[in-house]
Design a protein around this motif. Structure first.
Motif, mmCIF file in Angstrom:
data_model
loop_
_atom_site.group_PDB
_atom_site.id
_atom_site.type_symbol
_atom_site.label_atom_id
_atom_site.label_comp_id
_atom_site.label_asym_id
_atom_site.label_seq_id
_atom_site.Cartn_x
_atom_site.Cartn_y
_atom_site.Cartn_z
ATOM 1 N N THR A 118 -0.883 8.571 -5.625
ATOM 2 C CA THR A 118 -1.452 8.159 -4.337
ATOM 3 C C THR A 118 -2.501 9.143 -3.814
ATOM 4 O OG1 THR A 118 0.360 9.252 -3.142
ATOM 5 C CG2 THR A 118 0.630 6.903 -3.659
ATOM 6 N N THR A 119 -2.914 10.092 -4.652
ATOM 7 C CA THR A 119 -3.866 11.106 -4.200
ATOM 8 C C THR A 119 -5.137 10.472 -3.638
ATOM 9 O OG1 THR A 119 -3.024 12.689 -5.829
ATOM 10 C CG2 THR A 119 -5.204 13.120 -4.903
ATOM 11 N N ALA A 120 -5.609 9.414 -4.289
ATOM 12 C CA ALA A 120 -6.844 8.757 -3.846
ATOM 13 C C ALA A 120 -6.644 7.246 -3.718
ATOM 14 C CB ALA A 120 -7.966 9.065 -4.829
ATOM 15 N N SER A 121 -5.436 6.832 -3.419
ATOM 16 C CA SER A 121 -5.135 5.395 -3.421
ATOM 17 C C SER A 121 -5.590 4.674 -2.161
ATOM 18 C CB SER A 121 -3.626 5.184 -3.589
ATOM 19 O OG SER A 121 -2.921 5.707 -2.475
ATOM 20 N N GLY A 122 -5.821 5.404 -1.089
ATOM 21 C CA GLY A 122 -6.152 4.780 0.187
ATOM 22 C C GLY A 122 -4.908 4.480 0.989
ATOM 23 N N SER A 123 -5.087 4.326 2.305
ATOM 24 C CA SER A 123 -3.964 4.073 3.211
ATOM 25 C C SER A 123 -4.101 2.690 3.833
ATOM 26 C CB SER A 123 -3.935 5.139 4.316
ATOM 27 O OG SER A 123 -2.962 4.811 5.283
ATOM 28 N N ASN A 124 -3.140 1.826 3.538
ATOM 29 C CA ASN A 124 -3.163 0.481 4.078
ATOM 30 C C ASN A 124 -1.918 0.121 4.876
ATOM 31 O OD1 ASN A 124 -5.702 -0.607 2.904
ATOM 32 N ND2 ASN A 124 -4.654 -0.161 0.973
ATOM 33 N N PHE A 125 -0.834 0.861 4.662
ATOM 34 C CA PHE A 125 0.441 0.455 5.243
ATOM 35 C C PHE A 125 1.151 1.646 5.882
ATOM 36 C CE2 PHE A 125 -0.465 -1.886 1.342
ATOM 37 C CZ PHE A 125 -0.548 -3.184 1.823
ATOM 38 N N CYS A 134 13.225 5.493 9.358
ATOM 39 C CA CYS A 134 12.306 5.505 8.232
ATOM 40 C C CYS A 134 10.884 5.546 8.744
ATOM 41 C CB CYS A 134 12.522 4.282 7.346
ATOM 42 S SG CYS A 134 14.001 4.405 6.339
ATOM 43 N N GLY A 135 10.426 6.674 9.221
ATOM 44 C CA GLY A 135 9.086 6.792 9.752
ATOM 45 C C GLY A 135 8.100 7.178 8.668
ATOM 46 N N PHE A 136 7.221 6.251 8.297
ATOM 47 C CA PHE A 136 6.146 6.541 7.350
ATOM 48 C C PHE A 136 4.842 6.517 8.121
ATOM 49 C CE2 PHE A 136 9.564 4.984 4.759
ATOM 50 C CZ PHE A 136 9.503 5.747 3.601
ATOM 51 N N GLY A 137 4.070 7.570 8.030
ATOM 52 C CA GLY A 137 2.924 7.732 8.896
ATOM 53 C C GLY A 137 1.744 6.840 8.546
ATOM 54 N N SER A 138 1.083 6.343 9.579
ATOM 55 C CA SER A 138 -0.176 5.642 9.388
ATOM 56 C C SER A 138 -1.232 6.653 8.966
ATOM 57 C CB SER A 138 -0.575 4.946 10.690
ATOM 58 O OG SER A 138 -1.797 4.265 10.545
ATOM 59 N N GLY A 139 -2.118 6.244 8.068
ATOM 60 C CA GLY A 139 -3.144 7.147 7.581
ATOM 61 C C GLY A 139 -2.739 7.925 6.356
ATOM 62 N N VAL A 140 -1.523 7.709 5.833
ATOM 63 C CA VAL A 140 -1.063 8.384 4.617
ATOM 64 C C VAL A 140 -1.251 7.433 3.437
ATOM 65 C CG1 VAL A 140 0.866 9.524 3.484
ATOM 66 C CG2 VAL A 140 0.619 9.664 5.969
ATOM 67 N N ASN A 141 -1.802 7.940 2.338
ATOM 68 C CA ASN A 141 -2.052 7.102 1.173
ATOM 69 C C ASN A 141 -0.767 6.466 0.661
ATOM 70 O OD1 ASN A 141 -4.678 7.890 1.415
ATOM 71 N ND2 ASN A 141 -4.739 9.112 -0.460
ATOM 72 N N ASP A 142 -0.885 5.247 0.118
ATOM 73 C CA ASP A 142 0.297 4.501 -0.291
ATOM 74 C C ASP A 142 -0.003 3.614 -1.489
ATOM 75 O OD1 ASP A 142 -1.097 2.229 0.914
ATOM 76 O OD2 ASP A 142 -0.399 3.019 2.838
ATOM 77 N N ALA A 143 1.039 3.002 -2.030
ATOM 78 C CA ALA A 143 0.921 2.050 -3.137
ATOM 79 C C ALA A 143 1.906 0.921 -2.896
ATOM 80 C CB ALA A 143 1.205 2.725 -4.471
ATOM 81 N N VAL A 144 1.581 -0.288 -3.385
ATOM 82 C CA VAL A 144 2.445 -1.440 -3.155
ATOM 83 C C VAL A 144 2.593 -2.246 -4.439
ATOM 84 C CG1 VAL A 144 0.493 -2.842 -2.340
ATOM 85 C CG2 VAL A 144 2.837 -3.491 -1.732
ATOM 86 N N TYR A 145 3.795 -2.796 -4.655
ATOM 87 C CA TYR A 145 4.117 -3.615 -5.818
ATOM 88 C C TYR A 145 4.816 -4.891 -5.342
ATOM 89 C CZ TYR A 145 3.336 0.826 -8.245
ATOM 90 O OH TYR A 145 2.786 1.991 -8.705
ATOM 91 N N SER A 146 4.704 -5.952 -6.137
ATOM 92 C CA SER A 146 5.352 -7.213 -5.802
ATOM 93 C C SER A 146 6.538 -7.460 -6.731
ATOM 94 C CB SER A 146 4.361 -8.372 -5.917
ATOM 95 O OG SER A 146 3.892 -8.518 -7.253
#
Length: 354
Positions: A118-125, A134-146
């Motif tokens: 997630t170093t350069a993945s971008g922050s979307n969620f 479960c506090g996950f900060g806005s503006g932190v890079n993330d990844a998503v899977y289905s």
């Protein structure tokens, strides 16, 4: 709901106005707004209490119910509900949130083992919902899977990495309020059991709490079938399932399961506890199940005992003593303050001591 006071305020929600023991959520911050986000059932009485921290804490205030996010791309939580910009449901159709929609559409299918970074993945969620542990900060890079569940069961997720990343699961990719499970213990490996229904489609997120929570990770997944013994509907005393010594079930968001327990009297003890299951030995300790148990008298309304975290980890253990012969009721639900809208499997053990 958001309280904006001109003094050191306290915001509290109860189901009975004059009974402190019926409080289901409260917030008291030294400065800033008090925020409550909690679940309620249809027809449930609710009393919202605005108070001061002490006798000198008095003055004017503004109380907002479900306030709207005014700007969807300013990096601010404009309505102070813990959901910033595109994470707020009011912004889902805003043009500035198009990257979130694109990330959801492009989400790869979850594999048994996969690596990412997630170093350069971008922050979307984010999943920084007020009232959530479960506090996950806005503006932190993330990844998503289905992922789509092959049946009723537990999606066993494991996350290994060198940073404080965690996991959460939603039933709607771009809706923060659709989160049904999360784990943000900031340890490695992280484990999360996400309870799923047959054919249910979900999205799995790797995210962090602060800007430094980025980097390479390994995510593993394994689906474990879960057998539920409960029979729906069982959402009240009239439809309560007859309790066995061991009962298993799945709580869907904002739902509760009821069980009827017959005791012999004249001074019986009724113990009710949610515990780890055979298929999920860390269900309680991994934050995957955060239950709340209530024991009711024979009338189905008088509360004899309640418990949230008195069991192992985040599971519950309640007890009622000196019971006369009759039928009593045990209700299992998600924690009203932290997990009311979560979806979770549970095992409920009932013990009656004559």
């Amino acid at each position: 709901m958001v309280l904006d006071p001109a003094f050191d305020g306290v915001l509290e929600a109860r189901t009975a106005c004059g009974a402190v023991a019926t409080a289901i959520d409260c917030d008291d911050v030294v400065s800033g707004n008090e925020v409550l986000i909690f679940g309620v059932s249809a027809g449930q009485p609710l009393y919202i209490i605005v108070d001061g921290y002490n006798a000198a804490a008095v003055g004017t205030f503004t109380l907002s119910i479900n306030p709207a996010e005014t700007v969807c791309n300013d990096g601010l939580d404009d309505n102070a509900n813990g959901l910033e910009d595109c994470e707020d449901p009011g912004c889902l159709s805003d043009a500035s949130c198009a990257p979130v929609t694109a990330a959801c559409t492009a989400a790869p299918a979850l594999a048994a083992t996969q690596t990412g970074d997630t170093t350069a993945s971008g922050s979307n969620f984010s999943s920084d919902i007020a009232g959530s542990f479960c506090g996950f900060g806005s503006g932190v890079n993330d990844a998503v899977y289905s992922y789509t569940a092959p049946g009723a069961g537990l999606l066993d997720l494991g996350l290994t990495g060198d940073t404080g990343q965690g996991l959460y699961v939603r039933t709607d990719c771009d809706d923060a309020l659709a989160r049904i499970s999360c784990n943000n213990l900031s340890v490695s490996p992280d484990q999360l059991y996400a309870t799923l229904l047959p054919g249910q489609s979900v999205w799995v997120y790797v995210d962090g709490s602060t800007a430094g929570d980025i980097g390479p990770y390994t995510l593993t997944s394994n689906f474990i079938a879960f057998t539920s013994t409960e029979v729906e509907p069982n959402n009240g005393p009239a439809s309560a399932n007859p309790a066995a010594a061991t009962n298993t079930g799945i709580i869907t968001p904002a739902e509760s399961d009821w069980y009827a327990v017959t005791v012999p009297g004249p001074a019986s003890i009724l113990d009710a506890e949610t515990v780890d299951t055979v298929t999920a030995p860390n269900l309680c300790t991994s934050q995957s199940a955060d239950t709340f148990i209530t024991i009711y008298a024979a009338d189905g309304t008088t509360v004899l005992d309640t418990d949230e975290d008195g069991g192992d980890g985040y599971c519950s253990a309640a007890s009622a003593t000196a019971l006369a012969a009759g039928t009593y009721y045990v209700r299992v639900q998600g924690s009203p303050s932290y997990a009311f809208f979560d979806q979770m499997a549970y095992q409920l053990d009932i013990t009656v001591t004559p």
